[in-house]
Design an enzyme around this catalytic site. Structure first.
Site, short mmCIF file in Angstrom:
data_model
loop_
_atom_site.label_atom_id
_atom_site.label_comp_id
_atom_site.label_asym_id
_atom_site.label_seq_id
_atom_site.Cartn_x
_atom_site.Cartn_y
_atom_site.Cartn_z
CB ALA A 141 -0.97 0.50 1.44
N GLY A 184 -0.18 -5.46 0.55
CA GLY A 184 -1.44 -5.04 -0.62
C GLY A 184 -0.73 -5.91 -1.95
CD GLU A 241 -3.03 -8.26 1.23
OE1 GLU A 241 -4.17 -8.63 2.41
OE2 GLU A 241 -2.87 -7.40 1.68
CD GLU A 273 0.03 -6.46 5.29
OE1 GLU A 273 0.06 -6.19 3.55
OE2 GLU A 273 1.29 -7.60 4.93
#
Length: 265
Positions: free
Chosen positions: A73, A116, A119, A139
């Protein structure tokens, strides 16, 4: 670079190209290590919408090119996000959209495949990794957890104990380890990562587009249903395919020892 200029730059950070029946969607934000800003997520979502609505597109490749897939992110953006903001955000809507994409998808990843970015790769149906790829969920180092499927998909791929190493200990794995875990289907030199992804997607795109979409739906349902319900769902999808012209064409081509010409009907 100011916020407005950065947003304008990010809006151009997703490219869309066609290779016959394969759409290639490329994250191109090298100055930010392909971080997934809201604008980038919007571009990816729009690319998937475009591919979904184009009947000539039968499979999609998501990539960041031969150097880096996505580092996660956009941290500065995340720093400003409140719980209420996130629940109503375009970011969350984009992740929901990724999960609902119905055509087969291949992630072709290299370099950082983190947070992310990891993911995003796991939202695809197949992953091809470069020999430079490093995959993980860091994270926990930021005092948060993976919020776009990392905890769920890693546990389903390799079990909760290995998933805990990535999520709780913030460890990462290389491409070969990810292949051993069952996440990555093949490892290739970094300079070949995009052609390898396109080649795999092209193989998928050569089959009946109805059969590949319903096969994807059947596989995805295995994550949500008990086996008995999954088998019932599988049989129902097979019944649908038995009513198609593609099913007849596939059998006729096999019996006549020729290449099948699937039309998606």
């Amino acid at each position: 670079m100011g916020d407005d200029a950065q947003a304008a730059d990010d809006a151009q950070a997703v490219r869309y190209d066609l290779h016959q029946h394969v759409a290639v969607i490329t994250i191109d934000r090298p100055g930010a290590r392909n971080a997934l800003s809201t604008e980038v997520l919007r571009g990816l979502s729009e690319g998937l919408d475009r591919a979904e609505s184009d009947p000539d597109v039968r499979a999609v490749v998501l990539t960041g090119g031969p150097k880096i897939f996505a580092s996660g992110a956009d941290i500065r953006e995340l720093r400003r996000t409140t719980p209420a903001d996130y629940l109503q955000s375009e970011r969350l809507a984009a992740w929901v959209r990724f999960a609902r994409f119905t055509k087969p998808s291949v992630a072709a990843v290299a370099g950082y495949v983190l947070g992310g970015g990891c993911e995003l790769a796991m939202s695809c149906d197949l992953i091809v990794a470069a020999d430079t790829a490093v995959l993980g969920q860091p994270e926990i180092r930021l005092g948060i957890l993976p919020g776009a499927g990392g905890t769920q998909r890693w546990a389903r791929v390799c079990g909760r104990f290995r998933a805990a190493e990535l999520v709780l200990a913030g460890q990462s794995v290389d491409a070969w380890t990810a292949r051993d875990y069952g996440m990555v289907s093949q490892v290739v030199p970094a300079e070949r990562i995009v052609p390898a992804g396109v080649a795999l997607a092209t193989t998928v795109a050569a089959f009946s587009p109805i059969a590949t979409r319903l096969s994807k739906a059947a596989i995805r349902s295995s994550e949500e249903m008990p086996v008995s319900a999954g088998l019932q769902h599988e049989r129902a999808l097979l019944g649908t395919l038995l009513s198609t012209d593609d099913h007849l064409e596939g059998i006729d081509a096999f019996l006549e020892k020729r290449a099948a010409h699937f039309t998606g009907r």
